[in-house]
Write an enzyme that holds these catalytic residues in place. Structure first.
Site: not given
Length: 576
Positions: A29, A170, A175
């Site tokens: 991510d 976030h 994530d």
């Protein structure tokens, strides 16, 4: 945009046949300063390396983007300018990430976004990009989950749906950890469909939409959002494909988006010149009409149900010393239809063995006795006939065997089942476990097949049966069945009295003239579909001309034994 696997420019040949459980995957991510891989920069990379469902490593670092982080991104991620001031630049971070993930399949949520940034930076820095395979959990979720279950496939929504232990924040590593759990939960949903390898999974997921398919959407104009049947027709007005849907418009339009994973469907849509539809009262009527249309047209792109009356039947011959034969032609006192000839032969042989029915094919004519020799010492069959004996058998001696076999076929008595289960116990007691396992599996097949045939026969003998089921809108779905066929269907909407609707359906129902055989001419799949519908929870009998009952001496009561034997077989298979 949602990623599709054709967009990844990766064939993943080295992973195609390898089990995903045995393959190393890196779930990655990114956090960035914006949404453009060309204009914006990476601010954080988080990755989790997994294999066999276990975490074997993690990679996490902030990245100095070399530019100002917009305020809205700071608000979203919590990554401030001060936090990245002393962080390494992407030129230092990316080679380390490549080494961390080398030899793995990359997985990301909305992989187009993450792969785009990583590849763009690798190209700009002249770093070799060695990854030939990627997976996207957005594409997986869209294919695996129903929209009613998952209206949104955002990571936070899927994390809530699956109640994962790490919630997305976030921030890259959080994530990535959440994506690992979502990925595993999605794989669990398709594990029972035989999807175990990268090739299986990518073949199951949708491919990129062909622009030629999108250009043909106009042929579906006017298809309503109602339950029913749709027919794709070709240049000569021939029926190419028949399908059914609870929402015709949504289902038909899906063929023009590439969402259907079957490769032949793209070819079919490319040939199609128009789409016809038939609105139906409910899903049962749509299913029955689909079966009838498949039988009538045998469309080139349908692979099932194009021969509704095809099957195999077990028949007791009308000889002085009867035996079983497996044939395509039903008779009044026969068992079937059975889809596979080998299965039908196995069932017939097992019943003949239990009853001592002859399995030889010698023509006896008007002979007064039957004699297939057996070893006098041990009763060993010399000829292989189940009625083998050490001396000739008269008709009066043989007749009870034929009667017992006939009674099992017709559900009049299941006394032969006791003989068959005793045989299993004898083999087990003698420690002949392999023979016992084979006999158990054959007996399970017999119970399942005979029970199914007897259920369908019982339904088809009823001249008229009216059944109602509640729908999901407070109304009632109604069906009139005659001799195993759907004669009429309708809906009593919420607030409408159902009985007048039922009476109107009975008055307008098709006349059904019974045919030959145990199913009285009814197509097997239609009778089976009706049986499932009327026996599901919530179904109520409104009216019937005959009692809806299974034969008292049938094999239905042995289904619990069959289920237990099947579980034992599965446990043995897993242990080995």
């Amino acid at each position: 945009m949602q990623l599709t696997f054709a967009d990844l420019d990766a064939d993943g040949a080295e992973f195609s046949d390898r089990s995903l459980f045995e393959t190393t995957l890196v779930v990655v991510d990114l956090e960035t300063t914006g949404g453009s891989a060309k204009a914006d920069q990476i601010t954080e990379i988080g990755a989790v390396k997994i294999r066999g469902g276990e975490v074997i490593g993690e990679f996490a670092t902030l990245v100095d983007p070399g530019c100002r982080i917009p305020p809205q991104i700071v608000t979203l991620t919590g990554i401030t300018q001060a936090m990245v001031t002393d962080a390494p630049r992407i030129a230092e971070v990316l080679p380390s990430f490549v080494e961390f993930a080398r030899g793995a399949i990359l997985v990301a949520h909305n992989a187009r976004f993450d792969m785009g940034f990583l590849r763009q930076n690798a190209a700009r820095l002249g770093i070799d990009w060695p990854f030939t395979a990627s997976l996207c959990t957005v594409a997986m979720a869209r294919r695996i989950l129903d929209r009613d279950e998952a209206p949104s496939v955002r990571l936070s929504a899927l994390a809530d749906l699956f109640d994962v232990s790490v919630r997305p924040t976030h921030r890259a590593l959080d994530d990535a950890r959440a994506t690992v759990e979502v990925f595993h939960r999605l794989l669990e949903r398709v594990g029972n469909q035989g999807i175990t390898s990268y090739e299986d999974l990518t073949g199951f997921l949708p491919r990129r939409t062909d622009p030629r398919l999108r250009a043909k959407r106009h042929i579906a104009a006017g298809v309503p959002a109602r339950p029913g049947v749709y027919l794709f027709r070709g240049p000569s007005d021939e029926v190419l494909y028949v399908g059914t849907a609870v929402d015709l418009r949504r289902r038909v339009m899906s063929y023009f988006t590439g969402a259907d994973p079957r490769r032949r469907m793209g070819e079919m849509v490319a040939l199609a010149t128009r789409v016809d539809h038939i609105e139906c009262a409910h899903a049962l009527e749509a299913g029955v009409r689909e079966l009838r249309l498949l039988g009538a047209h045998a469309p080139a792109y349908n692979r099932r149900s194009t021969q509704p009356h095809r099957g195999w039947w077990i028949v007791l011959t009308a000889e002085r010393f009867p035996r079983f034969k497996v044939t395509r032609t039903p008779e009044p006192e026969s068992l079937g239809p059975i889809g596979n000839r080998t299965t039908a032969t196995t069932v017939a042989d097992l019943i003949a063995q239990a009853a001592g029915l002859r399995s030889c094919t010698i023509r006896l004519g008007s002979a007064t006795h039957h004699w297939c020799r057996a070893d006098a010492a041990g009763g060993r069959l010399i000829s292989g006939c189940h009625a083998g004996s050490v001396r000739p058998q008269t008709f009066s001696e043989y007749l009870p065997r034929a009667v017992a076999a006939r009674e099992l076929l017709l559900g009049e008595s299941d006394r032969l089942m006791g003989t068959l289960t005793e045989r299993l116990e004898t083999l087990s007691a003698a420690h002949m476990f392999e023979s016992a396992a084979r006999h158990r599996d054959r007996l399970t097949t017999l119970i399942d097949v005979v029970s199914r045939c007897q259920r369908l026969s019982a339904l088809c003998r009823i001249a008229e049966l009216v059944v109602a089921r509640p729908d999901d809108r407070g109304g009632w779905e109604l069906a009139v069945l005659r001799h195993g066929r759907l004669a009429s269907a309708g809906v009593a909407r919420r607030g409408v009295a159902p009985m007048p609707v039922a009476e109107a359906l009975i008055a307008s129902a098709e006349t059904v003239i019974p045919g030959a055989g145990p199913l009285l001419g009814a197509p097997t799949e239609e009778a089976a579909l009706l049986y499932r519908w009327i026996t599901e929870p919530g179904a109520r009998i409104v009216a019937c001309t005959d009692s809806f009952a299974l034969p008292a001496g049938g094999t239905e009561r042995w289904l619990t034994w069959s289920a237990g034997a099947r579980r034992a077989r599965e446990i043995t298979a897993r242990a080995s």
